[in-house]
Design a protein around this motif. Sequence first.
Motif, PDB file in Angstrom:
ATOM      1  N   ALA A 172      15.762  30.657  -8.450  1.00 54.89           N
ATOM      2  CA  ALA A 172      14.474  30.171  -7.963  1.00 54.89           C
ATOM      3  C   ALA A 172      13.405  31.257  -8.117  1.00 54.89           C
ATOM      4  O   ALA A 172      12.243  30.965  -8.413  1.00 54.89           O
ATOM      5  CB  ALA A 172      14.599  29.736  -6.510  1.00 54.89           C
ATOM      6  N   TYR A 193       9.934  31.157 -10.281  1.00 54.21           N
ATOM      7  CA  TYR A 193       8.633  31.540  -9.736  1.00 54.21           C
ATOM      8  C   TYR A 193       7.915  32.474 -10.711  1.00 54.21           C
ATOM      9  O   TYR A 193       6.752  32.240 -11.076  1.00 54.21           O
ATOM     10  CB  TYR A 193       8.797  32.200  -8.365  1.00 54.21           C
ATOM     11  N   LYS A 221      16.812  23.823  -5.243  1.00 61.66           N
ATOM     12  CA  LYS A 221      15.961  24.960  -4.893  1.00 61.66           C
ATOM     13  C   LYS A 221      14.999  25.295  -6.043  1.00 61.66           C
ATOM     14  O   LYS A 221      13.800  25.544  -5.822  1.00 61.66           O
ATOM     15  CB  LYS A 221      16.871  26.166  -4.585  1.00 61.66           C
ATOM     16  N   LYS A 229      12.312  22.747  -6.193  1.00 65.66           N
ATOM     17  CA  LYS A 229      11.316  22.917  -5.130  1.00 65.66           C
ATOM     18  C   LYS A 229      10.256  23.936  -5.525  1.00 65.66           C
ATOM     19  O   LYS A 229       9.064  23.728  -5.297  1.00 65.66           O
ATOM     20  CB  LYS A 229      12.007  23.370  -3.848  1.00 65.66           C
ATOM     21  N   VAL A 230      10.716  25.051  -6.096  1.00 60.98           N
ATOM     22  CA  VAL A 230       9.767  26.087  -6.526  1.00 60.98           C
ATOM     23  C   VAL A 230       8.815  25.521  -7.574  1.00 60.98           C
ATOM     24  O   VAL A 230       7.599  25.702  -7.495  1.00 60.98           O
ATOM     25  CB  VAL A 230      10.512  27.326  -7.094  1.00 60.98           C
ATOM     26  N   ARG A 251       6.330  23.115  -6.081  1.00 59.06           N
ATOM     27  CA  ARG A 251       5.327  23.785  -5.265  1.00 59.06           C
ATOM     28  C   ARG A 251       4.269  24.478  -6.122  1.00 59.06           C
ATOM     29  O   ARG A 251       3.084  24.500  -5.792  1.00 59.06           O
ATOM     30  CB  ARG A 251       6.033  24.814  -4.367  1.00 59.06           C
ATOM     31  N   GLU A 252       4.709  25.030  -7.254  1.00 59.53           N
ATOM     32  CA  GLU A 252       3.813  25.874  -8.057  1.00 59.53           C
ATOM     33  C   GLU A 252       2.997  25.101  -9.093  1.00 59.53           C
ATOM     34  O   GLU A 252       1.955  25.569  -9.534  1.00 59.53           O
ATOM     35  CB  GLU A 252       4.619  26.975  -8.767  1.00 59.53           C
TER      36      GLU A 252
END
Length: 302
Positions: free
Chosen positions: A169, A173, A207, A210-211, A214-215
Amino acid sequence: DKFREGLTKTRDSFSGKVNELVARYRKVDEEFFEELEEILIGADVGVNTVMDLIDELKMEVKRRNISEPSEVQSVISEKLVEIYEAGEDVSPTIQFQENGLTVVLVVGVNGVGKTTSIGKIAKKLKQEGKDVLLAAGDTFRAGAIEQLEVWGERVGVDVIKQSSGSDPAAVMYDAVQAAKARKVDVLLCDTAGRLQNKVNLMKELEKVKKVLEREVPGAPHEVLLVLDATTGQNALSQAKIFSEATNVTGIVLTKLDGTAKGGIVLAIRNEMQIPVKFVGLGEKADDLQEFNAEQYVYGLFA
Ligand code: GDP
């Protein structure tokens, strides 16, 4: 063309058998269909798909008043294409965002050809004029990061990575930040593929997703599942497992050149309702094609 070449094994086996069948029968009867059914199942078309196909064929044969076995052959081709295209959402390639970054998550079990396919897709997108970045999200398998880097060098695309064993994750990012800063068009994300620990694998995928969510708005925009055509019905069960865990938007079916059972394309399409977007037809960087049902079916017979 590449499709024909890649399907040589399947064609030799499949159309060889169909030709032999057609030559042996004098009229199209129940037994003829039973034998045809066996040939199709033998090519890994999948039992449910074969049943659908045979039903359709019988109706069409009646409708057109066909009695000559040789006339059935073209109807088989037509129906195969129809079955493939009947499913919803037949988008042959990656759906790109109109503005900004498109994030593609690539999932699949170790050994299916995930890294190779990422390399091939990166090359293809680059040739189409897109700026591409790779994310080395398989931090688990020994050598996975290096292997992706080799592909990156080969096709001229940068790889964002951390050390082996680090949190995937966190790699994602970093990769997203780099992709934004460099204003690339497509970020292709590799992931780990250890199915023997299914729960952990799926948690890790969650996971990572999700990153990305979100980004980048709407990310991942595509989730491509890589499946190995030579594993036959196993590929189908992998498709089931992964689509339970994530929203798979397309399949990359590798090693179609290495199997006589290329009918698996139809089984996946018909039983999973997920389009096959790309097929792998060899080990080299250019051995990847966007899937095309008509070319595929043509390649099976011609
Ligand atoms: P990963 O573990 O899923 O990343 O799998 P790799 O990308 O390392 O591929 C495993 C093996 O399959 C390698 O030897 C590849 O060269 C081979 N491979 C991948 N795609 C294809 C394909 O479409 N055709 C053939 N013949 N081999 C392939």
